[in-house]
Design a protein around this motif. Structure first.
Motif: not given
Length: 372
Positions: A98-122
């Motif tokens: 998320l801190a990498t320069d030039g990132i406009d968009v995140v596409v994610a496919a990780i275990p379901c229990d991590l979704h909320a944490r990642l999605y809120l961070d994004v």
């Protein structure tokens, strides 16, 4: 994660998907002709499918790949460079991505229990998001992601790829137009001969159970077609069928239930991982007083008194994962509502949780109790 790809036919879909998009307030960010910088989080089986499809879309650049498995990470980086793009940054931490320069968009496919944490961070990082289904695993997390999305200016699309598939777009439009008459019943089948899948898939706390992780696709279609979420459910099942292969396994490898929607519409589901090869099949069907629709094939079939021939969809095979990602990229550029919103994602999971509650309690479960 379920992989329900179609391959081939891609023509005449842009207008169909665009017709689903609502206007949204423009924000500073990616312009109509700018390259979209993408970070991919999770490049296991489903994440690799997403990555390979992203690489087919003009105007996107994979700038960072994240995975905690070194082998998966290296393969993801190699996939990008072999497609002719510059080798991206690699990391095991999504915060670094998320801190990498030039990132406009995140596409994610990780275990379901991590979704909320990642999605809120994004969302908090001000990035647009394509997040795989199921959106989250608890009502509280579902509400948190909906609230964060609506408080932001971010495009958040949940990975229910059928919402970008003409086979569903066209036929659901006709259902809404009265083609089936008054709706009466639905039928959902997952009859899997290719399992069981082990690891986190077999742990209900991580996957949500098959009742959530896999069936969420079908319930999203039912909610969409019926234009409501259900009111109650009854169901029974077994979670002891493959304990010899995974001691901590607690997911339901067989269950069957009936879900009631407003207006007296009933949907039956059978979901099994003990099917022999001949019985390997998946479908989502809806029936009314005039006829029925098999959404996976796009085929309408009518009652005899209608004197109408069956009417199949004529478009051939589809890669609806690519179609969903293309729709997402269009939404990012136009700052328009995505084809699958966070509200769609929430309601699909709530339907799954309703069924799971009924299976576990062996009593009638109500939506009112679930969300209270």
């Amino acid at each position: 994660m379920a992989n329900v790809n179609r391959r081939g036919f891609l023509g005449a879909t842009g207008a169909l998907v665009a017709g689903q998009l609502g206007a949204r307030e423009a924000t500073a960010g990616v312009g109509a002709n700018d390259t979209i910088g993408i970070g991919v989080v999770g490049v296991g089986s489903r994440g690799t499918v997403l990555l390979k499809n992203l690489l087919q879309i003009p105007g996107v650049a994979i700038r960072s790949v994240c995975d905690i498995d070194p082998a998966h990470l290296e393969q993801g980086l190699k996939t990008v460079s072999e497609a002719g793009q510059k080798r991206p940054e690699g990391t095991a931490e999504w915060q670094q991505l998320l801190a990498t320069d030039g990132i406009d968009v995140v596409v994610a496919a990780i275990p379901c229990d991590l979704h909320a944490r990642l999605y809120l961070d994004v969302i908090a990082a001000g990035k647009d998001l394509y997040g795989e289904k199921p959106m989250c695993l608890t009502p509280a997390d579902l509400d948190a992601v909906v609230k964060a999305t609506r408080a932001s200016k971010q495009i958040v699309q949940i990975g229910h790829q059928r919402r970008a598939d003409p086979r569903f777009l066209e036929t659901i439009g006709q259902v809404h137009g009265g083609e089936l008459g008054s709706l009466v019943e639905g039928r959902i089948l997952w009859s899997n001969s290719w399992g069981p899948l082990l690891g986190w898939f077999g742990q209900s706390q991580r996957s949500g159970d098959w009742i959530v992780e896999q069936a969420v696709h079908n319930w999203d279609v039912m909610n969409w077609a019926i234009r409501a979420r259900p009111v109650r459910a009854v169901a029974l099942g077994r979670n002891d069928l493959f304990r010899d292969r995974q001691a901590e396994r607690d997911v339901h490898d067989y269950y069957s239930g009936v879900v009631e929607y407003p207006g007296g519409i009933f949907v039956n589901i059978i979901h099994s991982w003990v099917a022999p090869q001949k019985f390997n099949e998946e479908y989502t069907r809806l029936i009314g007083t005039k006829g029925g629709i098999d959404f996976n094939t796009g085929t309408f079939s009518y009652r005899p008194d209608q004197k109408k021939n069956d009417r199949p969809f004529g478009g051939g095979e589809l890669n609806n994962t690519l179609l969903a990602l293309q729709a997402f990229v269009r939404s990012v550029r136009a700052r328009s509502e995505p084809v699958c919103t966070v509200e769609h994602g929430r309601d699909a999971v709530l339907t799954c949780l309703l069924v799971r509650t009924a299976v576990k309690s062996q009593t009638v479960a109500t939506m009112e109790q679930l969300i209270s």
